[in-house]
Design a protein around this motif. Structure first.
Motif, short mmCIF file in Angstrom:
data_model
loop_
_atom_site.label_atom_id
_atom_site.label_comp_id
_atom_site.label_asym_id
_atom_site.label_seq_id
_atom_site.Cartn_x
_atom_site.Cartn_y
_atom_site.Cartn_z
N GLN A 101 21.71 51.36 98.54
CA GLN A 101 22.77 52.27 98.97
C GLN A 101 23.69 52.61 97.80
OE1 GLN A 101 22.88 53.45 102.27
NE2 GLN A 101 20.86 52.44 102.21
N ALA A 102 24.44 53.67 97.97
CA ALA A 102 25.40 54.09 96.94
C ALA A 102 26.54 53.07 96.82
CB ALA A 102 25.98 55.46 97.27
N GLU A 103 27.03 52.91 95.60
CA GLU A 103 28.23 52.10 95.39
C GLU A 103 29.46 52.91 95.79
OE1 GLU A 103 26.71 49.69 91.41
OE2 GLU A 103 28.05 51.40 91.20
N GLU A 104 30.41 52.27 96.45
CA GLU A 104 31.66 52.94 96.79
C GLU A 104 32.82 52.10 96.26
OE1 GLU A 104 31.96 55.01 100.59
OE2 GLU A 104 30.01 54.18 101.12
N THR A 105 33.76 52.78 95.62
CA THR A 105 34.84 52.10 94.92
C THR A 105 36.19 52.61 95.39
OG1 THR A 105 33.47 51.80 92.94
CG2 THR A 105 35.85 51.65 92.65
N THR A 106 37.10 51.68 95.61
CA THR A 106 38.50 51.99 95.90
C THR A 106 39.35 51.41 94.77
OG1 THR A 106 38.11 51.92 98.28
CG2 THR A 106 40.39 51.75 97.54
N SER A 107 40.22 52.22 94.19
CA SER A 107 41.01 51.81 93.03
C SER A 107 42.49 52.10 93.25
CB SER A 107 40.54 52.55 91.77
OG SER A 107 39.18 52.35 91.53
N TYR A 108 43.32 51.24 92.65
CA TYR A 108 44.77 51.43 92.64
C TYR A 108 45.28 51.13 91.24
CZ TYR A 108 43.83 50.44 97.58
OH TYR A 108 43.30 50.43 98.85
N GLU A 109 46.35 51.81 90.85
CA GLU A 109 46.91 51.59 89.52
C GLU A 109 48.42 51.82 89.55
OE1 GLU A 109 46.33 53.23 84.91
OE2 GLU A 109 45.33 54.22 86.59
N LEU A 110 49.14 50.95 88.88
CA LEU A 110 50.58 51.10 88.66
C LEU A 110 50.81 51.02 87.17
CD1 LEU A 110 53.57 51.16 89.57
CD2 LEU A 110 53.47 48.66 89.72
N GLY A 111 51.42 52.07 86.59
CA GLY A 111 51.57 52.11 85.15
C GLY A 111 52.98 52.46 84.72
N LEU A 112 53.31 52.08 83.50
CA LEU A 112 54.61 52.37 82.90
C LEU A 112 54.37 52.88 81.49
CD1 LEU A 112 57.76 52.15 82.87
CD2 LEU A 112 57.43 49.85 81.92
N ARG A 113 55.03 54.02 81.15
CA ARG A 113 55.04 54.52 79.79
C ARG A 113 56.46 54.38 79.27
NH1 ARG A 113 53.11 59.28 83.07
NH2 ARG A 113 50.95 58.73 83.52
N PHE A 114 56.59 53.84 78.08
CA PHE A 114 57.95 53.57 77.61
C PHE A 114 58.10 53.92 76.14
CE2 PHE A 114 55.50 49.63 77.29
CZ PHE A 114 55.73 49.23 75.99
N ASN A 115 59.35 54.14 75.78
CA ASN A 115 59.75 54.39 74.41
C ASN A 115 60.98 53.54 74.16
OD1 ASN A 115 60.68 55.31 71.94
ND2 ASN A 115 60.51 57.47 72.45
N LEU A 116 60.81 52.45 73.43
CA LEU A 116 61.91 51.54 73.13
C LEU A 116 62.22 51.63 71.65
CD1 LEU A 116 60.80 48.43 75.25
CD2 LEU A 116 62.41 50.26 75.88
N ALA A 117 63.29 52.36 71.35
CA ALA A 117 63.75 52.52 69.97
C ALA A 117 62.64 53.04 69.06
CB ALA A 117 64.29 51.18 69.44
N GLY A 118 61.81 53.93 69.59
CA GLY A 118 60.75 54.52 68.79
C GLY A 118 59.41 53.83 68.89
N ALA A 119 59.36 52.68 69.53
CA ALA A 119 58.09 52.00 69.77
C ALA A 119 57.51 52.52 71.08
CB ALA A 119 58.29 50.49 69.82
N LEU A 120 56.39 53.23 70.99
CA LEU A 120 55.77 53.80 72.17
C LEU A 120 54.83 52.78 72.80
CD1 LEU A 120 54.85 57.34 70.79
CD2 LEU A 120 56.90 56.65 72.02
N GLY A 121 54.81 52.77 74.11
CA GLY A 121 53.95 51.79 74.77
C GLY A 121 53.50 52.25 76.13
N ARG A 122 52.47 51.58 76.61
CA ARG A 122 51.99 51.80 77.96
C ARG A 122 51.55 50.46 78.54
NH1 ARG A 122 46.44 51.55 78.05
NH2 ARG A 122 45.37 51.86 76.05
N LEU A 123 51.73 50.34 79.83
CA LEU A 123 51.32 49.13 80.54
C LEU A 123 50.81 49.56 81.90
CD1 LEU A 123 51.21 46.02 80.94
CD2 LEU A 123 53.56 46.17 81.83
N ALA A 124 49.61 49.12 82.26
CA ALA A 124 49.03 49.48 83.54
C ALA A 124 48.45 48.23 84.19
CB ALA A 124 47.95 50.54 83.38
#
Length: 601
Positions: free
Chosen positions: A415-438
């Motif tokens: 049978q076909a694979e079925e996928t359910t996904s969730y994501e919570l992410g944050l994009r930030f700029n702290l004094a010029g340091a760019l970042g991401r967290l998911a």
């Protein structure tokens, strides 16, 4: 030269007019391969772009090696130089990643092992778009984990021509020529490369030769863009240890032919209509112990029509047809058709932005799937928070269903694979340091793997494609980029990324061949430094550990000097000489070096 890597970490405060933090200038580059076009800064999903200037700086000569520099991707290569590539995103199976060229499908219906048999020269790519997580579900089937869209060049200033010659260890050599011309509204591009190497596993040769060529004719003006693309690839390689034990001699040859046509018509009232017609043919000859080869040929047709209104709403229809003619599948020939209708919409609610899509897939065997995707961006303490969720499906390949070989067998009941996904992410700029967290969570039910029961293991029977109950994956992606803070000191790139996967396998069989080979930890330190104007050095240090393998460390180095009309570069891979298995049963090649001389870029 500026090393620019467009992650969503740099897209922080474009829509935060109410924020108390001073806004920074954001990327206005657009993603073009999905159901809509939208600035990266406005995405409610995890999107990253490697553009042409990034690729030119990297010490790489093929698409697979370029993707090694994108954090969170598991690029697993049998051999070297992109001989055969399986790509996984966030611990999903390699057949859960959708591969596109200019927005048209390139996944092979026989097996995902051939998805990167691409008739496309690296130097002809304008940018590589990467979508992780639920946002990939809006592309249709086989995007459970993510999407890679390779966007080619469409326009140049006048005429350009380039040539590269490369040589290195393990008898490596490569020659490439690329031509481009724009005159009025017409543009033409042609590129060709040939690459050879005596890559090896211990005690056995593993030679390969790859030839790739592509041509595009483009006509564009204010009202439309039309593209006709042609591509061809021929690759022969020693496949010892790819699918069976490393002591079993094997060779393989694959040929890919590709033709596609796209037309995007723009009207005065913000209405746009585009069509795409895409044909992909793939030949595969596999020689096992020098016996008569198993021969496979697949064809895949795609037609698509989309209507878009001011980038706020899209509605479309797509039809796909796939077939296989093979000496190693039951009844030799099989064919299937599927269609999809889809809609996308987005809406601004003040500082909040909602985005979502709904796709309905219908297969000729009666199976159907409804794939919803929903995302939201929210200002948070002067930074940007985003959430999304979605469903996706991965239908079985022709091998999964019909393969009939001594060591591996398909199963028409899978049978076909079925996928359910969730994501919570944050994009930030702290004094010029760019970042991401998911932080993300994904559950795949009826995951397809090649399995054996206890009795089959004892009898030494073949692996059989079956559905295992489920694979639950949770984890996090994080990256901090301080390139901007260090720019005045000469750094073009300085970033540290980390991906952690925690997987729970509900497997009712004694053995499942592929599921538990995903990584648990991946950390990447990427650096690029301009020593003097025109002379730069790159370094990538990577640590990975897998569920079925101890951790290992890889270190790649490069140096490149650019003059007005030519350049030279030197690259060294795995300088630590680490012994590890990247994919299959074979040990990856140890350290290697490559010298490149190019002109006209």
């Amino acid at each position: 030269m500026t090393f620019r890597r467009y992650t969503l970490a740099s897209a922080i405060v474009a829509s935060m007019a109410a924020s108390t933090v001073q806004a920074v200038e954001l990327d206005t580059q657009q993603i073009s391969g999905q159901l809509f076009e939208q600035n990266i800064a406005e995405q409610a999903f995890a999107v990253e772009v490697l553009d042409r200037s990034d690729i030119e700086l990297l010490p790489v000569s093929n698409i697979a090696d370029a993707l090694e520099w994108v954090s969170g991707l598991d690029v697993r290569q049998r051999g070297s130089g992109g001989t055969q590539v399986d790509l996984s995103i966030r611990g999903a199976g390699y057949e859960q990643t959708l591969i596109l060229v200019d927005g048209v499908r390139m996944n092979d219906p026989q097996t995902g092992h051939h998805n990167f048999d691409l008739p496309l020269v690296l130097e002809d790519i304008e940018r590589i778009e990467v979508v992780r997580g639920p946002g990939a579900g809006q592309y249709g089937p086989n995007g459970n984990a993510g999407v890679i869209n390779l966007v080619t060049r469409k326009q140049v200033d006048g005429r350009v021509a380039g040539i590269k010659l490369e040589a290195g260890s393990k008898d490596y050599d490569r020659a490439m020529i690329s031509l481009g011309k724009t005159e009025g509204n017409w543009s033409q591009f042609a590129a060709f490369s040939q690459q050879k190497s005596d890559s090896y596993i211990r005690g056995a040769d593993l030679d390969y030769t790859t030839q790739q060529g592509n041509y595009r004719l483009v006509h564009q003006n204010d009202s439309h863009t039309t593209v006709l693309g042609l591509g061809y690839m021929d690759k022969g390689f020693g496949a010892q240890g790819f699918y069976a034990g490393a002591d079993k001699r094997a060779n393989e040859n694959t040929i890919q032919r590709h033709v596609y046509f796209t037309h995007d018509q723009r009207f005065d009232n913000d209405l746009r209509a585009d069509i795409a017609i895409n044909w992909r043919q793939h030949d595969d000859e596999f020689f096992y112990l020098n016996y008569a080869p198993s021969e496979h040929q697949t064809n895949a047709w795609q037609t698509r029509l989309r209507l878009r209104l001011a980038n706020d709403f899209a509605l479309g229809y797509e039809h796909n047809q796939e077939d296989i003619d093979s000496t190693s599948v039951t009844d030799n020939r099989h064919k299937r058709d599927y269609s999809s209708v889809f809609a996308y919409g987005q809406h601004d609610l003040g500082v909040l932005q909602l985005a979502g899509s709904l796709s309905y897939l219908n297969y000729d065997d009666g199976d159907s799937y409804t794939l919803p995707v929903l995302g939201m961006t929210i200002p948070f303490a002067g930074q940007q928070l985003y959430l999304n969720a979605g469903q996706s499906a991965r239908v079985p390949t022709m091998n999964d269903l019909y393969l009939n070989q001594t060591a591996n067998k398909g199963n028409p009941d899978v049978q076909a694979e079925e996928t359910t996904s969730y994501e919570l992410g944050l994009r930030f700029n702290l004094a010029g340091a760019l970042g991401r967290l998911a932080i993300f969570n994904r559950e795949t039910t009826d995951a397809i793997d090649y399995t054996r029961t206890d009795a089959e293991v004892a009898a030494g029977s073949a692996y059989i494609a079956r559905n295992i109950e489920s694979i639950k994956t949770k984890g996090l992606d994080a990256e901090v980029d301080i390139s901007g803070l260090l720019a005045e000191t000469g750094f073009l790139k300085a970033s540290l990324s980390y991906t952690r996967l925690i997987q729970d396998f509900t497997n009712q069989y004694a053995e499942a061949r592929y599921s538990q080979s995903q990584f648990e930890h991946q950390a990447i330190l990427s650096l690029a430094y301009e020593i003097i104007p025109g002379l730069s050095a790159t370094s990538q240090y990577k640590f990975e550990s897998r569920y079925n393998q101890d951790g290992y460390r890889l270190w790649d180095l490069g140096v490149k000097q650019t003059f007005d009309q030519w350049h030279w570069a030197l690259a060294a891979t795995n300088v630590l000489g680490t012994e590890y298995i990247d994919s299959g049963y074979i040990e990856a090649p140890l350290n290697a070096y490559r010298l490149e001389i190019g002109a006209g870029f």
